[in-house]
Design a protein around this motif. Structure first.
Motif, PDB file in Angstrom:
ATOM      1  N   ILE A   1     -54.278  12.667  41.169  1.00 37.76           N
ATOM      2  CA  ILE A   1     -53.529  12.152  42.323  1.00 37.76           C
ATOM      3  C   ILE A   1     -54.487  11.790  43.448  1.00 37.76           C
ATOM      4  O   ILE A   1     -54.330  10.747  44.095  1.00 37.76           O
ATOM      5  CB  ILE A   1     -52.451  13.153  42.765  1.00 37.76           C
ATOM      6  CG1 ILE A   1     -51.386  13.243  41.677  1.00 37.76           C
ATOM      7  CG2 ILE A   1     -51.836  12.738  44.101  1.00 37.76           C
ATOM      8  CD1 ILE A   1     -50.365  14.311  41.867  1.00 37.76           C
ATOM      9  N   LEU A   2     -55.499  12.621  43.686  1.00 38.27           N
ATOM     10  CA  LEU A   2     -56.501  12.270  44.695  1.00 38.27           C
ATOM     11  C   LEU A   2     -57.179  10.954  44.320  1.00 38.27           C
ATOM     12  O   LEU A   2     -57.408  10.096  45.181  1.00 38.27           O
ATOM     13  CB  LEU A   2     -57.520  13.397  44.853  1.00 38.27           C
ATOM     14  CG  LEU A   2     -56.983  14.714  45.424  1.00 38.27           C
ATOM     15  CD1 LEU A   2     -58.069  15.785  45.411  1.00 38.27           C
ATOM     16  CD2 LEU A   2     -56.415  14.531  46.819  1.00 38.27           C
TER      17      LEU A   2
ATOM     18  N   THR B   1     -52.856  15.157  50.189  1.00 35.25           N
ATOM     19  CA  THR B   1     -52.991  16.542  49.736  1.00 35.25           C
ATOM     20  C   THR B   1     -51.631  17.131  49.400  1.00 35.25           C
ATOM     21  O   THR B   1     -51.475  17.796  48.365  1.00 35.25           O
ATOM     22  CB  THR B   1     -53.706  17.401  50.808  1.00 35.25           C
ATOM     23  OG1 THR B   1     -55.013  16.853  51.022  1.00 35.25           O
ATOM     24  CG2 THR B   1     -53.810  18.849  50.384  1.00 35.25           C
TER      25      THR B   1
ATOM     26  N   SER C   1     -50.536  15.775  46.152  1.00 42.95           N
ATOM     27  CA  SER C   1     -51.342  16.276  45.031  1.00 42.95           C
ATOM     28  C   SER C   1     -50.988  17.710  44.657  1.00 42.95           C
ATOM     29  O   SER C   1     -51.185  18.117  43.520  1.00 42.95           O
ATOM     30  CB  SER C   1     -52.834  16.171  45.358  1.00 42.95           C
ATOM     31  OG  SER C   1     -53.225  17.143  46.292  1.00 42.95           O
TER      32      SER C   1
ATOM     33  N   SER D   1     -43.960  11.681  45.660  1.00 41.34           N
ATOM     34  CA  SER D   1     -44.575  12.453  44.583  1.00 41.34           C
ATOM     35  C   SER D   1     -44.066  11.983  43.225  1.00 41.34           C
ATOM     36  O   SER D   1     -44.836  11.769  42.286  1.00 41.34           O
ATOM     37  CB  SER D   1     -44.276  13.950  44.772  1.00 41.34           C
ATOM     38  OG  SER D   1     -44.762  14.693  43.689  1.00 41.34           O
TER      39      SER D   1
ATOM     40  N   GLU E   1     -54.022  17.424  40.062  1.00 38.54           N
ATOM     41  CA  GLU E   1     -54.373  17.256  41.476  1.00 38.54           C
ATOM     42  C   GLU E   1     -55.488  16.225  41.649  1.00 38.54           C
ATOM     43  O   GLU E   1     -55.418  15.369  42.525  1.00 38.54           O
ATOM     44  CB  GLU E   1     -54.771  18.606  42.077  1.00 38.54           C
ATOM     45  CG  GLU E   1     -54.921  18.597  43.566  1.00 38.54           C
ATOM     46  CD  GLU E   1     -55.158  19.983  44.139  1.00 38.54           C
ATOM     47  OE1 GLU E   1     -55.792  20.053  45.198  1.00 38.54           O
ATOM     48  OE2 GLU E   1     -54.720  20.984  43.535  1.00 38.54           O
TER      49      GLU E   1
END
Length: 177
Positions: free
Chosen positions: A5-6, A57, A60, A129, A2
């Protein structure tokens, strides 16, 4: 993952230019500001900041599909059958009626229009994604580091999602409360 990805979506003039500037006819504020207390884009009137943060978000927290091209293929197939576009897939490549490979712009228009199908936005999110996770697997830690061809498609997919979400932002915000 996560956090990676942020980090992939950390502030970048190039990211904003590629994803948000094409939507400036909808919301003129395509240049975003980062809130130093949250490290997220600052929610300001006339921008896609809140929706873009929401999209980042979502990506992520999502599990990427095994093959993100499958999500894109479902969108293209919808356009092919429901809108009767003369496109077809040959050896893994979408082609126009004359048999030429779709240009990146034509491919993105196909995906955007496919987003109008039921669950189309979910296919767009899965495609985004998958593309982000693939970039990270290849050591591309930020949007700016991506190979240009994949960067163009990812930017277009992200813009298509924001385009579809624009009219329903108030409902999306209510779901987040």
């Amino acid at each position: 993952m996560e956090q990676q990805i942020l980090g992939f979506f950390e502030a970048s003039d190039f990211l904003e230019h590629e994803v948000l500037r094409p939507l400036s006819h909808i919301r003129p504020g395509w240049e975003l500001f980062v809130d130093p207390t949250t490290d997220r884009y600052k929610d300001e009137e006339g921008t896609f900041a809140w929706l873009f943060n929401h999209l980042i978000t979502r990506i992520s927290k999502s599990t990427p599909p095994d093959k993100y091209h499958d999500s894109e293929d479902r969108l293209a197939e919808h356009v092919q059958t429901s809108l009767n576009w003369k496109i077809s897939k040959h050896r893994g490549i979408w082609r126009n009626a004359s048999g030429h490979r779709l240009t990146p712009n034509d491919y993105l228009v196909t995906l955007e229009q496919g987003g109008f199908k039921i669950d189309g936005i979910e296919d767009l999110i899965a495609a985004a994604s998958g593309r982000v996770h693939a970039a990270l697997q290849y050591g591309q830690r930020h949007f700016d580091d991506m190979e240009r061809g994949h960067q163009v498609i990812l930017a277009g997919v992200l813009a298509a999602i924001l385009y579809h979400w624009d009219p329903i932002e108030p409902e999306i915000r209510k779901l987040e409360v």
